[in-house]
Design a protein around this motif. Structure first.
Motif, PDB file in Angstrom:
ATOM      1  N   MET A  70       0.843  -1.193   0.000  1.00  0.00           N
ATOM      2  CA  MET A  70       0.000   0.000   0.000  1.00  0.00           C
ATOM      3  C   MET A  70       0.885   1.253   0.000  1.00  0.00           C
ATOM      4  N   LYS A  71       0.525   2.195  -0.832  1.00  0.00           N
ATOM      5  CA  LYS A  71       1.292   3.432  -0.971  1.00  0.00           C
ATOM      6  C   LYS A  71       1.240   4.229   0.348  1.00  0.00           C
ATOM      7  N   THR A  72       2.403   4.419   0.942  1.00  0.00           N
ATOM      8  CA  THR A  72       2.458   4.935   2.313  1.00  0.00           C
ATOM      9  C   THR A  72       3.300   6.202   2.438  1.00  0.00           C
ATOM     10  N   ILE A  73       2.828   7.131   3.275  1.00  0.00           N
ATOM     11  CA  ILE A  73       3.627   8.318   3.571  1.00  0.00           C
ATOM     12  C   ILE A  73       3.689   8.549   5.079  1.00  0.00           C
ATOM     13  N   VAL A  74       4.859   8.931   5.545  1.00  0.00           N
ATOM     14  CA  VAL A  74       5.047   9.223   6.961  1.00  0.00           C
ATOM     15  C   VAL A  74       5.102  10.742   7.128  1.00  0.00           C
ATOM     16  N   CYS A  75       4.165  11.295   7.905  1.00  0.00           N
ATOM     17  CA  CYS A  75       4.104  12.741   8.128  1.00  0.00           C
ATOM     18  C   CYS A  75       4.876  13.100   9.400  1.00  0.00           C
ATOM     19  N   ILE A  76       5.783  14.041   9.281  1.00  0.00           N
ATOM     20  CA  ILE A  76       6.600  14.461  10.426  1.00  0.00           C
ATOM     21  C   ILE A  76       6.504  15.980  10.586  1.00  0.00           C
ATOM     22  N   PRO A  77       5.809  16.450  11.635  1.00  0.00           N
ATOM     23  CA  PRO A  77       5.728  17.893  11.868  1.00  0.00           C
ATOM     24  C   PRO A  77       7.016  18.366  12.531  1.00  0.00           C
ATOM     25  N   THR A  78       7.481  19.535  12.162  1.00  0.00           N
ATOM     26  CA  THR A  78       8.723  20.023  12.773  1.00  0.00           C
ATOM     27  C   THR A  78       8.639  21.492  13.164  1.00  0.00           C
ATOM     28  N   TYR A  79       9.190  21.772  14.300  1.00  0.00           N
ATOM     29  CA  TYR A  79       9.481  23.152  14.684  1.00  0.00           C
ATOM     30  C   TYR A  79      10.826  23.139  15.406  1.00  0.00           C
ATOM     31  N   ASN A  80      11.819  23.726  14.795  1.00  0.00           N
ATOM     32  CA  ASN A  80      13.189  23.738  15.342  1.00  0.00           C
ATOM     33  C   ASN A  80      13.705  22.342  15.680  1.00  0.00           C
ATOM     34  N   GLU A  81      13.812  21.510  14.667  1.00  0.00           N
ATOM     35  CA  GLU A  81      14.315  20.151  14.859  1.00  0.00           C
ATOM     36  C   GLU A  81      15.589  19.912  14.050  1.00  0.00           C
ATOM     37  N   ILE A  82      16.397  20.950  13.893  1.00  0.00           N
ATOM     38  CA  ILE A  82      17.605  20.824  13.080  1.00  0.00           C
ATOM     39  C   ILE A  82      18.530  19.717  13.590  1.00  0.00           C
TER      40      ILE A  82
ATOM     41  N   LEU B 240      -0.952  -0.999  19.715  1.00  0.00           N
ATOM     42  CA  LEU B 240       0.202  -1.890  19.827  1.00  0.00           C
ATOM     43  C   LEU B 240       1.222  -1.236  20.761  1.00  0.00           C
ATOM     44  N   PRO B 241       1.864  -2.042  21.590  1.00  0.00           N
ATOM     45  CA  PRO B 241       2.815  -1.455  22.542  1.00  0.00           C
ATOM     46  C   PRO B 241       4.048  -0.856  21.861  1.00  0.00           C
ATOM     47  N   ILE B 242       4.452   0.315  22.335  1.00  0.00           N
ATOM     48  CA  ILE B 242       5.720   0.920  21.907  1.00  0.00           C
ATOM     49  C   ILE B 242       6.442   1.424  23.154  1.00  0.00           C
ATOM     50  N   VAL B 243       7.716   1.685  23.005  1.00  0.00           N
ATOM     51  CA  VAL B 243       8.464   2.340  24.077  1.00  0.00           C
ATOM     52  C   VAL B 243       8.758   3.759  23.601  1.00  0.00           C
ATOM     53  N   PHE B 244       8.417   4.740  24.443  1.00  0.00           N
ATOM     54  CA  PHE B 244       8.616   6.153  24.127  1.00  0.00           C
ATOM     55  C   PHE B 244       9.825   6.661  24.918  1.00  0.00           C
ATOM     56  N   VAL B 245      10.769   7.264  24.240  1.00  0.00           N
ATOM     57  CA  VAL B 245      11.969   7.789  24.917  1.00  0.00           C
ATOM     58  C   VAL B 245      11.981   9.306  24.775  1.00  0.00           C
ATOM     59  N   ASP B 246      12.143  10.012  25.870  1.00  0.00           N
ATOM     60  CA  ASP B 246      12.133  11.476  25.784  1.00  0.00           C
ATOM     61  C   ASP B 246      13.270  11.968  24.893  1.00  0.00           C
ATOM     62  N   ARG B 247      13.032  13.100  24.254  1.00  0.00           N
ATOM     63  CA  ARG B 247      14.030  13.663  23.341  1.00  0.00           C
ATOM     64  C   ARG B 247      15.353  13.922  24.057  1.00  0.00           C
ATOM     65  N   ILE B 248      16.447  13.749  23.299  1.00  0.00           N
ATOM     66  CA  ILE B 248      17.773  14.056  23.833  1.00  0.00           C
ATOM     67  C   ILE B 248      18.188  15.428  23.317  1.00  0.00           C
ATOM     68  N   SER B 249      17.819  15.748  22.065  1.00  0.00           N
ATOM     69  CA  SER B 249      18.200  17.025  21.464  1.00  0.00           C
ATOM     70  C   SER B 249      16.980  17.890  21.159  1.00  0.00           C
ATOM     71  N   GLY B 250      17.199  19.196  21.199  1.00  0.00           N
ATOM     72  CA  GLY B 250      16.113  20.130  20.923  1.00  0.00           C
ATOM     73  C   GLY B 250      15.230  20.286  22.147  1.00  0.00           C
ATOM     74  N   THR B 251      14.174  21.118  22.008  1.00  0.00           N
ATOM     75  CA  THR B 251      13.322  21.352  23.178  1.00  0.00           C
ATOM     76  C   THR B 251      11.864  21.021  22.895  1.00  0.00           C
ATOM     77  N   SER B 252      11.167  20.632  23.949  1.00  0.00           N
ATOM     78  CA  SER B 252       9.746  20.291  23.868  1.00  0.00           C
ATOM     79  C   SER B 252       8.916  21.558  23.653  1.00  0.00           C
ATOM     80  N   LYS B 253       7.810  21.400  22.926  1.00  0.00           N
ATOM     81  CA  LYS B 253       6.915  22.539  22.706  1.00  0.00           C
ATOM     82  C   LYS B 253       5.670  22.436  23.580  1.00  0.00           C
TER      83      LYS B 253
END
Ligand SMILES: Nc1nc2c(ncn2[C@@H]2O[C@H](COP(=O)(O)OP(=O)(O)O)[C@@H](O)[C@H]2O)c(=O)[nH]1
Ligand SMILES: [Mg+2]
Length: 239
Positions: A1-13, A199-212
């Motif tokens: 199936m034709k798939t696209i992953v959407c990634i929103p960004t604000y200051n994620e250099i 489905l279970p996932i493991v979420f790891v807090d960001r190491i770089s950049g800041t939370s909005k």
């Protein structure tokens, strides 16, 4: 199936190149759409400089920070218009493990919405301060209790949608932004009778950049669940 992953960004250099690499590594057939809100740090420039740009990597650039919810809605509408059959969403900050992409993607074969869930088997969050974890956990207890929607993680942002069902909701009507946006999308689809799987996932807090994350995001969500509950009294028919 034709798939696209959407990634929103604000200051994620600091994260953008890594996340794009990881998506292609783990889901080679997928395309990527970045929705950038005029990040002053040049996130959009980094995207446009990549070799995949224009082939299987796209960007929607908005002039200023207009919020996560409308960023996703804009991205989803574009994905629908381009004929993608599956739309995935994930954060840019590496909190969502790209290794989970194939598992979430495979599960869409017999469902309409797959949620990568932090709370489906205990609590799978790494490195968040206790206050943030408690906020997130109880936001979910609260949401479940008020709305009656049997979802353990309604506020998470790692998801996979079947485009066919995304079409059934009016994206232009959605105004909510942070946690609230995640809750609203899942709730609206659930009310339409969509097959929702966690489905279970493991979420790891960001190491770089800041939370909005902000106080407004919390108030917005606290109010939204009541609004959803009230409007759903008239039209909500989960399967
Ligand atoms: N386009 C856009 N992206 C945003 C906005 N706010 C947050 N994001 C992105 O949404 C994702 C999640 O945001 P983050 O700050 O990590 O939230 P947290 O994980 O809840 O602390 C990240 O990829 C951010 O760059 C926004 O206003 N516009
Ligand atoms: Mg984050």
């Amino acid at each position: 199936m034709k798939t696209i992953v959407c990634i929103p960004t604000y200051n994620e250099i600091e994260n953008i190149n890594r996340i794009v690499d990881l998506v292609y590594e783990n889901l080679p057939s997928a395309h990527i759409l970045v929705i950038d809100d005029g990040s002053p740090d040049g996130t959009a420039v980094a995207v446009r400089q990549r070799v995949e740009y224009g082939e299987r990597l796209y960007i929607i650039e908005r002039e200023q920070k207009l919020g996560l919810g409308t960023a996703y809605c804009t991205g989803f509408a574009w994905a629908i218009s381009q004929g993608y059959e599956v739309v995935m969403q994930m954060d840019a900050d590496l909190s969502h493990d790209a290794k989970d992409l194939p598992r979430l993607h495979a599960a869409i074969a017999d469902s309409d919405l797959v949620i990568g869930s932090r709370y489906v088997s205990g609590v799978n969050v790494i490195n968040w301060p206790m206050s943030r974890l408690l906020l997130s956990y109880f936001a979910n207890v609260y949401t479940r209790f008020i709305t009656g929607m049997p979802i353990r993680d309604a506020t998470g942002g790692f998801k996979c949608f079947r485009t066919e069902v995304l079409r059934s909701i009016d994206l232009a009507q959605i105004r909510s932004n942070g946690y609230a946006f995640q809750i609203e999308m899942t709730f609206r689809l659930w009310c339409k009778g969509a097959r929702v799987v966690e489905l279970p996932i493991v979420f790891v807090d960001r190491i770089s950049g800041t939370s909005k994350m902000s106080k407004n995001i919390i108030y917005e969500a606290a109010w939204l669940v009541w609004k959803l509950k009230i409007t759903s009294m008239f039209r909500c028919s989960p399967r």
